[in-house]
Design a protein around this motif. Structure first.
Motif, short mmCIF file in Angstrom:
data_model
loop_
_atom_site.label_atom_id
_atom_site.label_comp_id
_atom_site.label_asym_id
_atom_site.label_seq_id
_atom_site.Cartn_x
_atom_site.Cartn_y
_atom_site.Cartn_z
N UNK A 123 0.79 -1.26 0.04
CA UNK A 123 -0.07 0.02 0.02
C UNK A 123 0.79 1.16 -0.09
N UNK A 124 2.22 1.20 0.13
CA UNK A 124 2.95 2.36 0.11
C UNK A 124 2.87 3.04 -1.27
N UNK A 125 2.86 4.36 -1.48
CA UNK A 125 3.01 5.17 -2.34
C UNK A 125 3.84 6.52 -2.33
N UNK A 126 3.53 7.42 -3.05
CA UNK A 126 4.38 8.73 -3.13
C UNK A 126 3.95 9.53 -1.97
N UNK A 127 2.70 9.00 -1.15
CA UNK A 127 2.21 9.92 -0.20
C UNK A 127 2.68 9.79 1.17
N UNK A 128 3.54 8.63 1.22
CA UNK A 128 4.36 8.37 2.24
C UNK A 128 5.73 7.74 2.23
#
Length: 135
Positions: A123-128
């Protein structure tokens, strides 16, 4: 019947391969295992360069929460409940914010750059930013 058994075994193996990671805002500093444990037990409330920290937890009963705490704090959900009841009652710490999905963890981090939480690595993306990956 064989197809059903095969499908279920693939599903279970994918769940078993899930990797929990601690995430924060893209500007947050990386942390180590000792800091992770202390953060998620409310023993430290700030991080160098990040200021005040808000801990975001998954809801009680969430399998990711159980897996995370087994790896990071060494506590079961029953032990966590007892621990936090004591911490809140004595005024030593404020209970973490609880949410029910990875999207909500990321939303908390987007709305509060000092927030840290944990999600499945998928679930990791550029927002974190991944701050720590427990073993």
């Amino acid at each position: 019947m064989k197809f059903i058994v095969l499908a279920l075994s693939l599903l279970v193996s994918n769940v078993a391969l899930a990797q929990v990671v601690i995430v924060g805002s893209p500007s947050a500093p990386e942390i180590n295992a000792a800091q992770a444990k202390r953060l998620f037990l409310g023993k430290i409330k700030t991080l160098p360069g990040a200021g005040s920290i808000t801990v975001v937890e998954r809801q009680t009963g969430d399998a990711l929460k159980a897996d995370f705490h087994a790896k990071v704090t060494g506590k079961s959900e029953a032990q966590l409940k007892s621990y936090w009841s004591k911490q809140v009652f004595t005024g030593k710490a404020k209970a973490p914010v609880e949410v029910d999905s990875a999207a909500m963890v990321k939303a908390q981090i987007a709305n509060n750059p000092g927030a840290v939480g944990y999600i499945d690595s998928a679930d990791v993306d550029a927002s974190v930013k991944v701050l720590f990956t427990p073993n």
